[in-house]
Design a protein around this motif. Structure first.
Motif, PDB file in Angstrom:
ATOM      1  N   LEU A 175      43.068  52.990  19.367  1.00 36.56           N
ATOM      2  CA  LEU A 175      42.530  51.647  19.581  1.00 36.56           C
ATOM      3  C   LEU A 175      42.674  50.769  18.343  1.00 36.56           C
ATOM      4  CD1 LEU A 175      39.204  52.438  21.512  1.00 36.56           C
ATOM      5  CD2 LEU A 175      41.481  51.981  22.448  1.00 36.56           C
ATOM      6  N   PRO A 180      45.704  50.509  24.495  1.00 38.28           N
ATOM      7  CA  PRO A 180      44.833  49.794  25.426  1.00 38.28           C
ATOM      8  C   PRO A 180      43.552  50.532  25.786  1.00 38.28           C
ATOM      9  CG  PRO A 180      46.739  50.679  26.577  1.00 38.28           C
ATOM     10  CD  PRO A 180      46.975  50.900  25.113  1.00 38.28           C
ATOM     11  N   GLN A 181      43.546  51.865  25.713  1.00 41.82           N
ATOM     12  CA  GLN A 181      42.320  52.597  26.033  1.00 41.82           C
ATOM     13  C   GLN A 181      42.229  53.870  25.201  1.00 41.82           C
ATOM     14  OE1 GLN A 181      44.395  51.990  29.067  1.00 41.82           O
ATOM     15  NE2 GLN A 181      45.678  53.753  28.569  1.00 41.82           N
TER      16      GLN A 181
END
Length: 222
Positions: A175, A180-181
Motif C-alpha cells: 500500500l 490497490p489493496q
C-alpha cells in the motif's frame, strides 16, 4: 520457530517470515536476532549471552534469506562484503501489472523521508538522492499476476519497492507504494529468494536459497 537454511560455526542463514523485525525498533517487538540467539543458546546449551551479529536487513513485511554472524570476526568480514557490494542478491516480486519490457534495468535517484519512512524515486539526478540501480526480468505470468526476478545492484532503503512502483508495477500488497489493496496477512509479495556470498573464513562461495511463503500471493507460482 526459525527456518534455518544454512549454518556453521561462523554464519547462520534463515528464512525470515514476513511481519518479523530483523533488528529491534521502538515497538519492542520480538526480532529475528532475538530468535536466533534463543535458537543458538538452546541448540548448543550455551551459558550466558550469545553473540549474533546482524549483517543486513529486510523490511518488516518482506520475507526471505537473512544472513547472521555467529562470531565477531565473521560479522566484520561479512559487513565489508556487503559494503563493497561483493554479494549477489536475488529477489522475487509479484506484481499485478505486466512490466513494459520483459527484462530491463532501472536507474533512479532515491530520497528517503525518514519522518514518514517512505522513499521517493527521481528519474533524473537529484543532489539529495542516492543513485540506485536494479535489473529485473519477467519469470512467469499466472492468473493476472506477474512474477519478477529482481537483482539489486545497489542496496537502498525500500529500493525494489519504489523502483518497481515507478514503472507502474507496485508489489502486491504494498500500500505504501501504490498497491490497490493489502494482503490478508499485511505482508507484501517481495521475497529475498537467494543470496550468494564468500564465506568469511573458508573463502568459498556459498549460495543460500529460501522457498517463498505459504500464502495466496505466491500460490500461482509454486
Amino acid at each position: 520457530m526459525l527456518e534455518v537454511l544454512y549454518e556453521d560455526n561462523h554464519v547462520l542463514a534463515v528464512n525470515k517470515p514476513a511481519g518479523l523485525l530483523v533488528h529491534g525498533d521502538e515497538t519492542g517487538d520480538t526480532t529475528l536476532a532475538d530468535m536466533a540467539k534463543a535458537y543458538i543458546k538452546e541448540k548448543y546449551n550455551k551459558p550466558g549471552n550469545v553473540f549474533v551479529g546482524v549483517v543486513h536487513r529486510l523490511d518488516r513485511p518482506v520475507s526471505g534469506v537473512v544472513l547472521l554472524a555467529k562470531t565477531s570476526k565473521a560479522l566484520a568480514r561479512l559487513n565489508e562484503l556487503f559494503r563493497s557490494r561483493k554479494t549477489q542478491k536475488t529477489y522475487w516480486a509479484v506484481v499485478q501489472r505486466r512490466p513494459p519490457q520483459e527484462e530491463g534495468t532501472l536507474v533512479h535517484w532515491l530520497v528517503k523521508d525518514s519522518s514518514r519512512n517512505i522513499t521517493k524515486a527521481y528519474a533524473k539526478e537529484n543532489r539529495s538522492g542516492q543513485r540506485s540501480e536494479l535489473h529485473y526480468r519477467l519469470l512467469q505470468a499466472q492468473q493476472g499476476c506477474y512474477l519478477l526476478e529482481v537483482n539489486p545492484i545497489t542496496g537502498r532503503s525500500h529500493q525494489i519497492r519504489v523502483q518497481l512502483a515507478s514503472m507502474r508495477c507496485p508489489i502486491l500488497g504494498d500500500l505504501k507504494y501504490g498497491a490497490p489493496q493489502p494482503l490478508p496477512d499485511k505482508s507484501i509479495a517481495l521475497h529475498a529468494r537467494q543470496l550468494q556470498f564468500e564465506h568469511p573464513t573458508l573463502k568459498t562461495q556459498v549460495t543460500v536459497s529460501a522457498p517463498p511463503p505459504q500464502n495466496a500471493a505466491w500460490g500461482p507460482f509454486r
